[in-house]
Write an enzyme that holds these catalytic residues in place. Structure first.
Site, mmCIF file in Angstrom:
data_model
loop_
_atom_site.group_PDB
_atom_site.id
_atom_site.type_symbol
_atom_site.label_atom_id
_atom_site.label_comp_id
_atom_site.label_asym_id
_atom_site.label_seq_id
_atom_site.Cartn_x
_atom_site.Cartn_y
_atom_site.Cartn_z
ATOM 1 N N LYS A 190 -13.138 -6.040 -0.244
ATOM 2 C CA LYS A 190 -14.331 -5.210 -0.101
ATOM 3 C C LYS A 190 -14.049 -3.731 -0.292
ATOM 4 O O LYS A 190 -14.974 -2.946 -0.480
ATOM 5 C CB LYS A 190 -14.977 -5.442 1.268
ATOM 6 N N LYS A 199 -7.082 -10.653 -4.609
ATOM 7 C CA LYS A 199 -8.125 -11.076 -3.676
ATOM 8 C C LYS A 199 -9.417 -10.301 -3.910
ATOM 9 O O LYS A 199 -9.390 -9.136 -4.303
ATOM 10 C CB LYS A 199 -7.642 -10.844 -2.238
ATOM 11 N N LYS A 243 0.821 -1.218 0.000
ATOM 12 C CA LYS A 243 0.000 0.000 0.000
ATOM 13 C C LYS A 243 0.852 1.264 0.000
ATOM 14 O O LYS A 243 0.533 2.242 -0.679
ATOM 15 C CB LYS A 243 -0.944 0.000 1.203
#
Length: 336
Positions: free
Chosen positions: A200, A197, A112
């Site tokens: 969400k 992945k 990130k």
């Protein structure tokens, strides 16, 4: 009875990956075999840019979906992380045990922060230190096991390291936990990008099945899933990641073996159709129960209130013991 702790971040709407990789196991197995705590870890949602109102809405939605998925507050403790001060109290003590190098080696932080640097920005300090808060979440309750997807096992290893280090330096204080994972679909991948992945918090939702997606939306997303070159339906993570992802989803829905299922299908279309219908049926009772709970918000609030109360009772003795062990004076009223 063994104790387990697991949490879910309200950084986006819960997905099929969350359900198959974690929540279903919590409901069907873990709460029946252990003293289980399941938390909406809202403090973790603050490590990135966020809208306060959205975090609150998603926190409530996540708690409601945990209950809708079959987690029974009579069997398990369901609560919101920020409602229990012991998480933040213990996190700072563990920051005083962790090292900068350990934090910077965490895979999620490296990925990130690199993406943010490429955009000319920087990440929040809390993104670097949040694995320590995750360790506090676990260690505060003396958890023996932590049910996680395979992308979180590194954080559980850090938790183990911090617990052992604290115990060696300051005396036996924490239980050293271990990670556990389901056998099938531990990591459901994005339908449009099977190398990633099903997360969400992704901005694009075309490859993500959300737990509250309408049945026709679910079908459309799965029927449009990316497959692989050739026509053979084979279970092969390297050569056929798209097909393998569909096989694992179907196997997880029906309780089968993904490799064995690969021999049943002669076309990608048939596999997609059956996978879509299996997912629709899997989510149907969850969505129906969610609607019932949304009509009774007072019930959900009471579950969270009682859950936080139980969580405080369980965690406070351990955290107070850690404060004494590391060398902090007790409050004056306690010293007397």
């Amino acid at each position: 009875m063994k104790r387990i702790f697991s949490g879910i971040k309200p950084t986006g709407h819960l997905t099929l990956g969350n359900y198959l990789g974690a929540v279903r196991r919590w409901a069907e197995i873990d709460q029946h075999q252990a003293d289980a705590l399941f938390s909406v870890v809202d403090l973790h949602a603050l490590t990135v840019e966020h809208d306060p109102g959205r975090v609150r809405r998603l926190s409530r939605q996540a708690a409601t979906l945990l209950l809708a998925s079959g987690i029974d507050p009579g069997l398990a403790t369901v609560f919101v992380q920020s409602h229990v001060d012991e998480h933040a109290r213990l996190s700072y003590l563990l920051e005083c045990v962790a090292t900068d190098g350990e934090m910077r080696r965490m895979i999620q932080y490296k990925e990130k922060s690199a993406r943010e640097r490429d955009r000319g920005g920087s990440v929040r300090l809390s993104l670097l230190t949040y694995p320590v808060l995750m360790a506090a979440d676990i260690l505060a309750y003396g958890a023996d096991e932590v049910p996680v997807g395979d992308d979180q096992t590194q954080h559980v290893e850090l938790t183990r390291d911090l617990a052992v280090r604290f115990n060696q330096r300051y005396g036996q204080t924490f239980v050293v936990p271990r990670a556990t994972a389901p056998e099938v679909a531990a990591r459901v991948m994005d339908l449009q990008d099977p190398a990633s992945k099903m997360g969400k918090s992704h901005e694009a939702g075309a490859g993500i099945v959300y737990l509250l997606d309408e049945p026709d939306v679910v079908r459309k997303k799965i029927l449009r899933a990316v497959t692989d070159s050739g026509t053979e339906v084979a279970y092969d993570r390297e050569a056929k990641p798209g097909v393998t992802n569909l096989l694992e989803i179907l196997a997880a829905c029906e309780g089968g073996n993904p490799e064995a299922l690969s021999g049943v299908y002669e076309s990608y279309g048939a596999l997609k159709k059956d996978t879509a219908e299996a997912v629709v049926e899997l989510l149907r009772p969850v969505q129906e129960r969610h609607k019932e709970l949304m009509a009774d918000p007072a019930y959900v609030e009471e579950v969270l209130r009682q859950g936080a109360e139980r969580a405080r009772e369980m965690s406070r003795p351990t955290v107070d013991r850690a404060y004494r062990a590391i060398g902090l004076l007790p409050p004056v009223n306690e010293a007397r």
